[in-house]
Write an enzyme that holds these catalytic residues in place. Structure first.
Site, mmCIF file in Angstrom:
data_model
loop_
_atom_site.group_PDB
_atom_site.id
_atom_site.type_symbol
_atom_site.label_atom_id
_atom_site.label_comp_id
_atom_site.label_asym_id
_atom_site.label_seq_id
_atom_site.Cartn_x
_atom_site.Cartn_y
_atom_site.Cartn_z
ATOM 1 C CB CYS A 157 9.759 -2.228 4.796
ATOM 2 S SG CYS A 157 8.466 -1.277 3.437
ATOM 3 C CG HIS A 216 13.372 -0.843 4.263
ATOM 4 N ND1 HIS A 216 13.541 -1.253 2.880
ATOM 5 C CD2 HIS A 216 12.632 -0.033 3.871
ATOM 6 C CE1 HIS A 216 12.305 -1.048 2.865
ATOM 7 N NE2 HIS A 216 12.009 -0.324 2.490
ATOM 8 C CG ASN A 219 9.476 0.021 -0.218
ATOM 9 O OD1 ASN A 219 10.339 -1.526 0.205
ATOM 10 N ND2 ASN A 219 9.363 1.175 0.025
#
Length: 370
Positions: free
Chosen positions: A118, A297, A327
Site C-alpha cells: 500500500c 492511504h 482500500n
C-alpha cells in the site's frame, strides 16, 4: 528540491458494489461495515485489467484527456521514466510498466514495476525524485546517469482478484483502481521538499498473500523425474509455513488470497502514519503547522480519524475518499491526491504530505509544495 507534480489522474472500474450487496456472500451488513471502516461501496474489475486502469489514469495525468489536475499536456516523447507500483500485475513478463509504455507510445521512457504494497506510490515517487536529482547532478558535473527530466509514477491494483470473498473480515475492505502522477524536474520550483521510506518486520504475519506457483515441475531432489509433475511444489509448504498460512491452506482456503489480522494491522498503521509524518517534517525542517493538507492511504476511516486526533488536527485537513472506493492498496494515494486537486483543496504554494503504510510492513511519506 525541484521535482514538482504537474499532473495527476485516476481511473475506476465500472462496477460499483454496495455493502448490502455483500450480504449475499457473507454474514455482514451495511451498518457493520460502515461503522468499522467508513466504506459504503467499492469498485470491482470485471472486464478491466490492471493496465487498462493505469492507462486511463495516466492519460488524464498527462493531460491527454480531461483529468483531475494537470498544468499542461505532456507529449509522449517527454517522459523519461515510468515507475509502476502494483501488487496485482496482469503479467510478470513483460512488466505492466512495459505494457503501459507501449500503449502510450512513451518511446524514451525506461520502465519498471515495483511492489511495496500500500506504500508503493510513496516508494515510487521517492525513486523517481532520487533518479531525477541524480540526473540533474550529472548534468552539472557528475555525468554517467540516465537523463530523467519527467517521470510517470503509477499505482494500480486489481486487489479484488486476491480477495477471499467468503472471509467477511477482509472482503469488505478492498476495491480496485489506479492513480497516476507526472513529475517534472524544475529547479525554479520547490516541489518535493523531503521523503521518508521505512520497513518494519511483520514478525507475526499480520498481512500476507502467498503466490500460487502451479506449473508442473519434472524434478525431485535427485534430478529429472517425470512422475514429479503430478506432485505439488514441495517448496510451497515451506513458504506457507514462513508466512503463517499453512493451517488455512490445509483447511481449503484459497492460497493466493490476502490473509490479515485486523487488530495487528490497525495498531501498526496508526503508529506508522504518525511516525512517517513526523519524520518527513523533521527532514524538511518544518512543523505540522506549516502543512496545509494531508493525503493519507485509505485503509480505514478510523485510522485517519485516530491520526488526526493524535496530531491535534481537524479531520478536514485530511482528504478522506474511502467511502466509495475502499482500500485499493498502492492506487489509494494517487487517486486520493487526484480527488484533492479535483475538489480544489490543494492550492499553489500549499505544503502537502502524502503518507502511506502497508504490508511488509512498509511505510513512508512525501512532503511537497504544490
Amino acid at each position: 528540491m525541484g521535482c514538482a507534480i504537474i499532473g495527476c489522474g485516476k481511473a475506476l472500474p465500472a462496477l460499483e458494489v454496495a455493502n448490502d450487496d455483500l450480504t449475499a456472500l457473507v454474514d455482514t451488513s451495511d451498518e457493520w461495515i460502515t461503522t468499522r471502516t467508513g466504506i459504503k461501496t467499492r469498485r470491482i474489475c470485471v472486464d478491466e485489467t490492471n493496465v487498462d486502469l493505469a492507462e486511463a489514469a495516466a492519460r488524464r495525468a498527462l493531460g491527454w484527456e480531461s483529468g483531475d489536475y494537470n498544468e499542461r499536456r505532456v507529449e509522449p516523447e517527454e517522459i523519461d521514466l515510468i515507475v509502476y507500483s502494483t501488487a496485482t500485475p496482469d503479467v510478470m513478463v513483460p512488466t505492466c510498466a512495459a505494457l503501459l509504455r507501449r500503449r502510450l507510445g512513451l518511446v524514451n521512457a525506461a520502465a519498471f514495476d515495483m511492489n511495496a504494497a500500500c506504500t508503493g506510490f510513496i516508494y515510487g515517487l521517492t525513486v523517481a525524485e532520487s533518479m531525477m536529482a541524480a540526473s540533474a547532478a550529472g548534468a552539472s558535473g557528475a555525468p554517467g546517469r540516465n537523463p530523467v527530466r519527467r517521470a510517470l509514477v503509477v499505482g494500480a491494483e486489481r486487489l479484488t482478484r486476491i480477495t477471499n470473498w467468503l472471509d467477511r473480515n477482509t472482503c469488505v475492505l478492498f476495491g480496485d483502481g489506479a492513480g497516476a502522477a507526472v513529475v517534472e524536474w524544475d529547479p525554479a520550483r520547490a516541489g518535493i521538499l523531503s521523503t521518508y521510506i521505512r520497513n518494519d518486520d511483520d514478525d507475526t504475519n499480520a498481512l500476507t498473500c502467498p503466490t500460487a506457483f502451479d506449473a508442473p515441475q519434472p524434478f525431485d531432489t535427485q534430478g529429472v523425474k517425470v512422475d514429479a509433475m503430478k506432485k505439488a511444489d514441495p517448496g510451497l509448504a515451506r513458504i506457507d509455513e514462513e508466512v503463517g498460512v499453512t493451517e488455512a491452506v490445509q483447511e481449503g482456503r484459497p492460497r493466493q488470497t490476502l490473509y490479515m489480522h485486523g487488530q495487528k494491522v490497525f495498531k501498526f498503521a496508526v503508529e506508522a502514519l504518525n511516525h512517517a509524518v513526523e519524520e518527513v517534517l523533521d527532514r524538511a525542517g518544518l512543523t505540522i503547522d506549516d502543512v496545509s493538507f494531508i493525503v493519507p492511504h485509505q485503509a480505514n476511516e478510523r485510522i485517519i480519524k485516530y491520526a488526526a486526533k493524535k496530531m491535534k488536527l481537524p479531520l478536514d485537513r485530511f482528504q478522506v475518499s474511502i467511502a466509495h472506493r475502499g482500500n485499493s492498496s498502492s492506487a489509494c494515494i494517487p487517486m486520493t491526491l487526484s480527488d484533492a486537486y479535483d475538489e480544489g483543496r490543494i492550492k499553489p504554494g500549499d505544503k502537502v504530505i502524502l503518507v502511506g503504510f502497508g504490508g511488509g510492513f512498509t511505510s513512508g511519506a512525501v512532503l511537497f509544495e504544490a
